[in-house]
Design an enzyme around this catalytic site. Structure first.
Site, short mmCIF file in Angstrom:
data_model
loop_
_atom_site.label_atom_id
_atom_site.label_comp_id
_atom_site.label_asym_id
_atom_site.label_seq_id
_atom_site.Cartn_x
_atom_site.Cartn_y
_atom_site.Cartn_z
N HIS A 117 0.86 -1.19 0.00
CA HIS A 117 0.00 0.00 0.00
C HIS A 117 0.89 1.23 0.00
O HIS A 117 1.80 1.34 0.82
CB HIS A 117 -0.89 0.03 1.26
CG HIS A 117 -1.59 1.33 1.41
ND1 HIS A 117 -2.73 1.65 0.70
CD2 HIS A 117 -1.30 2.42 2.16
CE1 HIS A 117 -3.11 2.87 1.01
NE2 HIS A 117 -2.26 3.37 1.89
N ASP A 137 -16.30 1.45 4.18
CA ASP A 137 -15.26 2.47 4.03
C ASP A 137 -15.67 3.48 2.96
O ASP A 137 -15.44 4.68 3.12
CB ASP A 137 -13.91 1.85 3.66
CG ASP A 137 -12.88 2.93 3.41
OD1 ASP A 137 -12.60 3.69 4.36
OD2 ASP A 137 -12.39 3.05 2.28
N ARG A 172 -16.49 11.51 5.72
CA ARG A 172 -15.34 12.14 6.39
C ARG A 172 -14.83 13.32 5.59
O ARG A 172 -14.47 14.36 6.13
CB ARG A 172 -14.20 11.12 6.54
CG ARG A 172 -14.41 10.12 7.65
CD ARG A 172 -13.43 8.97 7.51
NE ARG A 172 -12.05 9.39 7.57
CZ ARG A 172 -11.03 8.69 7.07
NH1 ARG A 172 -11.23 7.53 6.50
NH2 ARG A 172 -9.81 9.16 7.15
N SER A 229 -9.57 2.70 7.68
CA SER A 229 -9.97 2.82 6.27
C SER A 229 -9.01 2.03 5.38
O SER A 229 -9.43 1.20 4.57
CB SER A 229 -9.97 4.31 5.90
OG SER A 229 -9.97 4.49 4.52
N LYS A 261 -9.53 -2.36 3.88
CA LYS A 261 -9.48 -2.75 2.46
C LYS A 261 -8.39 -3.80 2.24
O LYS A 261 -8.56 -4.74 1.46
CB LYS A 261 -9.25 -1.52 1.58
CG LYS A 261 -10.48 -0.61 1.55
CD LYS A 261 -10.26 0.68 0.81
CE LYS A 261 -9.47 1.67 1.61
NZ LYS A 261 -9.51 3.06 1.19
N1 URA Z 1 -6.50 6.51 2.00
C1 URA Z 1 -7.56 5.75 2.39
O1 URA Z 1 -7.90 4.77 1.76
N2 URA Z 1 -8.21 6.14 3.52
C2 URA Z 1 -7.88 7.20 4.25
O2 URA Z 1 -8.51 7.46 5.25
C3 URA Z 1 -6.77 7.98 3.83
C4 URA Z 1 -6.11 7.60 2.70
#
Ligand code: URA
Length: 434
Positions: free
Chosen positions: A82, A161, A168, A183, A187
């Site tokens: 990531h 999310d 958000r 978040s 994923k």
């Molecule tokens: N990327 C995401 O997927 N979620 C966040 O809260 C911030 C960056």
């Protein structure tokens, strides 16, 4: 259980139970808890924070709000990475085939660019025919068959999310560690990998501007991921200038292809080798990163990484002839080298402004659904610390529209600071975590 009681409990600074978090997330995902209550709850979490146990429960509840891929039937160990997002970050395009070529399966669902940060899905979509909408079944079948998948996020992955993030964004609570961690990690957990390498960018072209903040974020993600049974490691990397030379979708694919042929910019090549090595170590293929670097470099030198990239493109419906002959990738109509306004040393680059110049050109997007032009972009010619000769090209703009080109030229010139005093080159990494 009532949503209002859970909001009040968090508002007053108390720790929520696993059941309360689960109730709130599942209720919100199903539409039984309205946006206004979710907004109030998010604000309470933002202001009061969460313990590790609450963050872990929130991560799991969000992951379980949709499909959770079980990759055990596909391979004993699958790794993923990531990146927290940056400018010119095409690392996944190089690292995924390199690691997969070393025998470690890489299954990655990846995102689109937004604002000044680019996204791997957009870069891949500059390859004609390349599909980024694989179903979970296709994801698993391809991973089992060729050991590599690079696709967009499936619609049913952590739907909580998607709803919470949109909320958000409009109520000013994006920058909360428990909310960011849950978040991202929800994923990643739902996508099923056993090992997750975090590449957390810090600097002018990143969402996180200070190293300490990036370390805190990475440490929390590593802790939560480890508690959830994942092998985790984080790298804190510099994003005070674009990574590599190219910024723009097709231009970045081309640069990644160069690296897969042992060429390309030195910073990008070194960054990719370190990330690949850490993934190989996470997957237990090598004992340490030094051995990982050697193995990754060998996979590139022998052409195995390139062959894996070709297999990936073919499996996902992309035109293999285009990547074999990158001149066939989308090309801009106007190519303009822009001379440096004066000589000296490149002292600073505002990387976010370089990302915004890509948006000026039409190659980035403000809203998720905006269309983009894959051909346009910028190729920079200097790194911070380099000596710059006056009147030689500082960067080259690839554009399809004169007015857009002029706007990007102005923004890019302002984004580069050249001065008489030499400055140190920027590091690639600040530290590792986990
Ligand atoms: N990327 C995401 O997927 N979620 C966040 O809260 C911030 C960056």
């Amino acid at each position: 259980m009532h949503a209002v009681d859970i909001i009040i409990k968090k508002r007053d600074g108390h720790e929520l139970t696993t059941e309360e978090i689960e109730f709130f997330i599942q209720g919100y995902t199903r539409g039984e808890i309205p946006d206004y209550q979710a907004a109030a709850w998010l604000m309470a979490v933002y202001l009061r924070g969460m313990s590790d146990r609450e963050t872990r429960d929130l991560t799991l509840a969000m992951a379980r709000s949709g499909d959770v891929l079980d990759l055990k039937e596909v391979a004993p160990v699958v790794v993923d990475k990531h990146s927290s997002g940056g400018v010119g970050d095409k690392v996944s395009l190089v690292v995924a085939p390199t690691v997969a070529a070393c025998g470690l399966p890489v299954g990655k669902m990846t995102g689109r660019g937004l604002g000044f940060t680019g996204g791997t899905v957009d870069k891949l979509e500059s390859i004609p025919g390349y599909r980024t909408d694989l179903t979970p079944e296709e994801f698993k079948a391809q991973l089992a068959h060729i050991g590599i998948v690079l696709t967009g996020q499936s619609a049913d992955l952590a739907p909580a999310d998607r709803k919470l993030y949109a909320l958000r964004d409009v109520i000013g609570v994006v920058s909360s560690i428990p909310l960011i961690v849950s978040s991202i990690m929800s994923k990643k957990i739902a996508a099923g990998a056993d090992g997750i390498l975090l590449d957390i960018k810090v600097g002018s072209g990143a969402l996180v501007k200070a190293v300490e903040e990036a370390v805190q974020l990475a440490e929390t993600m590593v802790r939560i991921g480890t508690q959830l049974g994942r092998r985790m490691r984080g790298l804190i990397s510099d994003m005070n200038q674009p990574l590599g030379w190219a910024v723009g979708n097709a231009l970045e694919v081309r640069e990644a292809i160069d690296v897969l042929h042992e060429g390309g910019p030195t910073d990008l090549r070194e960054h990719c080798l370190v990330v690949a090595a850490e993934m190989l170590a996470l997957g237990g293929i090598v004992v340490d990163s030094a051995q990982g670097i050697e193995m990754a470099a060998d996979a590139i030198a022998t052409g195995k990484a390139w062959q894996k990239f070709l297999a990936l493109v073919e499996a996902q419906g992309g035109d293999v002839a285009t990547v074999e002959e990158p001149d066939h990738l989308p090309q801009a109509r106007l190519i303009e080298p822009v001379p440096a306004p004066g000589g000296g040393y490149l002292q600073k680059v505002n990387a976010a402004e370089v990302g915004l110049a890509l948006m000026d050109l039409g190659g980035g997007r403000e809203k998720k659904e905006d269309p983009i032009d894959h051909a346009v972009g910028v190729v920079t010619h200097y790194k911070v610390g380099d000596e710059v000769q006056a009147e030689t090209p500082l960067f080259t703009i690839h554009a399809n529209d004169e007015t857009r080109l002029a706007a990007a030229r102005e923004r890019l010139l302002a984004a580069h600071t050249i001065g008489p005093e030499p400055v140190e080159p920027l590091p690639l990494f600040y530290q590792s975590v986990g």
